[in-house]
Motif scaffolding. Structure first.
Motif, short mmCIF file in Angstrom:
data_model
loop_
_atom_site.label_atom_id
_atom_site.label_comp_id
_atom_site.label_asym_id
_atom_site.label_seq_id
_atom_site.Cartn_x
_atom_site.Cartn_y
_atom_site.Cartn_z
N GLY A 1 0.80 -1.21 0.00
CA GLY A 1 0.00 0.00 0.00
C GLY A 1 0.84 1.27 0.00
O GLY A 1 0.45 2.29 0.58
N ILE A 2 2.00 1.20 -0.66
CA ILE A 2 2.89 2.36 -0.72
C ILE A 2 3.30 2.59 -2.17
O ILE A 2 3.06 1.74 -3.04
CB ILE A 2 4.16 2.15 0.13
N GLY A 3 3.93 3.71 -2.43
CA GLY A 3 4.48 3.97 -3.75
C GLY A 3 5.79 3.21 -3.92
O GLY A 3 6.52 2.96 -2.96
N GLU A 4 6.09 2.85 -5.16
CA GLU A 4 7.32 2.09 -5.41
C GLU A 4 8.55 2.87 -4.98
O GLU A 4 9.53 2.29 -4.49
CB GLU A 4 7.42 1.72 -6.89
N GLY A 5 8.50 4.18 -5.11
CA GLY A 5 9.64 5.00 -4.72
C GLY A 5 9.95 4.90 -3.24
O GLY A 5 11.11 5.09 -2.83
N THR A 6 8.94 4.60 -2.43
CA THR A 6 9.16 4.48 -0.99
C THR A 6 10.12 3.34 -0.68
O THR A 6 10.92 3.42 0.26
CB THR A 6 7.82 4.24 -0.27
N ILE A 7 10.06 2.28 -1.47
CA ILE A 7 10.98 1.15 -1.27
C ILE A 7 12.42 1.61 -1.41
O ILE A 7 13.29 1.25 -0.61
CB ILE A 7 10.68 0.02 -2.27
N PHE A 8 12.66 2.44 -2.42
CA PHE A 8 14.04 2.85 -2.70
C PHE A 8 14.51 3.99 -1.81
O PHE A 8 15.66 4.43 -1.94
CB PHE A 8 14.16 3.21 -4.18
N ARG A 9 13.65 4.44 -0.90
CA ARG A 9 14.12 5.39 0.12
C ARG A 9 14.73 4.66 1.31
O ARG A 9 15.44 5.27 2.10
CB ARG A 9 12.97 6.30 0.57
N VAL A 10 14.42 3.36 1.44
CA VAL A 10 14.98 2.60 2.56
C VAL A 10 15.83 1.41 2.10
O VAL A 10 16.50 0.78 2.91
CB VAL A 10 13.87 2.12 3.51
N PHE A 11 15.79 1.09 0.81
CA PHE A 11 16.65 0.05 0.23
C PHE A 11 17.36 0.65 -0.99
O PHE A 11 16.72 1.34 -1.79
CB PHE A 11 15.84 -1.17 -0.19
N ALA A 12 18.63 0.35 -1.13
CA ALA A 12 19.39 0.91 -2.25
C ALA A 12 18.87 0.40 -3.58
O ALA A 12 18.80 1.14 -4.56
CB ALA A 12 20.87 0.56 -2.10
N ASP A 13 18.47 -0.88 -3.62
CA ASP A 13 17.97 -1.47 -4.85
C ASP A 13 17.23 -2.76 -4.50
O ASP A 13 17.12 -3.15 -3.33
CB ASP A 13 19.11 -1.75 -5.84
N LYS A 14 16.73 -3.43 -5.51
CA LYS A 14 15.98 -4.67 -5.29
C LYS A 14 16.86 -5.74 -4.67
O LYS A 14 16.40 -6.53 -3.82
CB LYS A 14 15.39 -5.15 -6.62
N ASP A 15 18.12 -5.80 -5.08
CA ASP A 15 19.03 -6.80 -4.55
C ASP A 15 19.16 -6.67 -3.03
O ASP A 15 19.16 -7.68 -2.31
CB ASP A 15 20.40 -6.67 -5.20
N GLU A 16 19.26 -5.45 -2.56
CA GLU A 16 19.37 -5.24 -1.11
C GLU A 16 18.10 -5.68 -0.40
O GLU A 16 18.15 -6.26 0.70
CB GLU A 16 19.65 -3.77 -0.79
N LEU A 17 16.95 -5.44 -1.01
CA LEU A 17 15.69 -5.89 -0.43
C LEU A 17 15.63 -7.41 -0.35
O LEU A 17 15.24 -7.98 0.66
CB LEU A 17 14.51 -5.35 -1.25
N LEU A 18 16.05 -8.09 -1.43
CA LEU A 18 16.05 -9.55 -1.42
C LEU A 18 16.98 -10.10 -0.34
O LEU A 18 16.66 -11.06 0.36
CB LEU A 18 16.46 -10.09 -2.79
N GLN A 19 18.15 -9.46 -0.20
CA GLN A 19 19.10 -9.90 0.82
C GLN A 19 18.51 -9.72 2.22
O GLN A 19 18.70 -10.57 3.11
CB GLN A 19 20.41 -9.12 0.70
N ALA A 20 17.79 -8.62 2.42
CA ALA A 20 17.16 -8.38 3.73
C ALA A 20 16.10 -9.43 4.02
O ALA A 20 15.94 -9.86 5.16
CB ALA A 20 16.56 -6.97 3.76
N CYS A 21 15.38 -9.85 2.99
CA CYS A 21 14.36 -10.89 3.17
C CYS A 21 14.99 -12.24 3.48
O CYS A 21 14.47 -13.00 4.31
CB CYS A 21 13.48 -10.98 1.93
N VAL A 22 16.12 -12.54 2.84
CA VAL A 22 16.84 -13.78 3.14
C VAL A 22 17.30 -13.75 4.60
O VAL A 22 17.16 -14.73 5.34
CB VAL A 22 18.04 -13.96 2.19
N ALA A 23 17.88 -12.62 5.02
CA ALA A 23 18.35 -12.50 6.40
C ALA A 23 17.21 -12.67 7.39
O ALA A 23 17.37 -13.30 8.45
CB ALA A 23 19.03 -11.14 6.60
N LYS A 24 16.04 -12.12 7.06
CA LYS A 24 14.88 -12.25 7.93
C LYS A 24 14.43 -13.70 8.01
O LYS A 24 14.08 -14.19 9.10
CB LYS A 24 13.74 -11.38 7.40
N ALA A 25 14.43 -14.40 6.87
CA ALA A 25 14.01 -15.79 6.85
C ALA A 25 14.96 -16.66 7.67
O ALA A 25 14.55 -17.63 8.31
CB ALA A 25 13.93 -16.30 5.41
#
Length: 203
Positions: free
Chosen positions: A51-75
């Motif tokens: 429920g957010i804008g796509e740009g909001t993701i890139f304000r807290v993650f440098a790129d998609k790769d960083e987001l995927l890595q964060a999800c792996v770390a969480k798992a």
């Protein structure tokens, strides 16, 4: 004051998320999508689900790769599993404690497997190092929590609680899975671990 103005004022006064809270919310939203779509999931899809804008993701993650890595770390994080193990009542009989532990750890392993299986080797630039370090830490903390559950029965155990905990955790990892046979339930796992493969009459 009109209703629309009151709503605008309420929105202005509503506390915003901190960057850490925003990251956590995005990760929690992304994990089930990654489990379903793997690395092919788009940040646009994650943003819509959150429920957010796509740009909001890139304000807290440098790129998609960083987001995927964060999800792996969480798992891989043992936090949730350790909290559930710590909450088990140690005054219960050992079979009941181990059955509850098996149920909590089966859920943890299922979450971990869903993410790592969906991403395969595409979870980031250095998936091997992230997984290795994360798994080592997770295993160490979970074994320690299991050992605490076993401690009240130390005098009845054949080996120290720490070693028994490692064996029990290993059983969960190595449980055979075949298409024509269902997995053992948490209670069955605990029973086989404590009493072996023989039935009560045979034993």
């Amino acid at each position: 004051m009109t209703a629309s103005k009151e709503n605008q004022t309420a929105r202005r006064r509503a506390p915003g998320m901190s960057p850490e809270q925003r990251r956590e919310m995005i990760i929690q939203t992304a994990i089930p999508l990654i489990a379903e779509y793997g690395a092919a999931v788009t940040t646009a899809k994650i943003a819509r689900a959150a429920g957010i804008g796509e740009g909001t993701i890139f304000r807290v993650f440098a790129d998609k790769d960083e987001l995927l890595q964060a999800c792996v770390a969480k798992a891989l994080s043992p936090e949730h599993a350790v909290r559930e193990l710590d909450a088990i009542d140690v005054s219960q009989p050992l079979p009941d404690r181990l059955a509850e532990a098996a149920e909590a750890l089966q859920a943890h392993l299922a979450r971990m497997g869903a993410i790592l299986g969906a991403l395969g080797h595409r979870g980031g630039k250095h998936p091997g190092s992230v997984r290795g370090a994360g798994r080592d830490e997770s295993t160490t903390r979970i074994r320690a929590a299991l050992a605490e559950l076993l401690e009240p029965d130390r005098a009845s155990l054949r080996r120290p609680p720490e070693q028994i905990a490692a064996l029990f955790f290993g059983l969960l990892f190595t449980q055979p899975r075949t298409e024509d046979e269902p997995d053992l339930t948490a209670r069955e796992l605990a029973d086989v671990f404590l009493h072996g493969a023989l039935s009560g009459d045979s034993a």
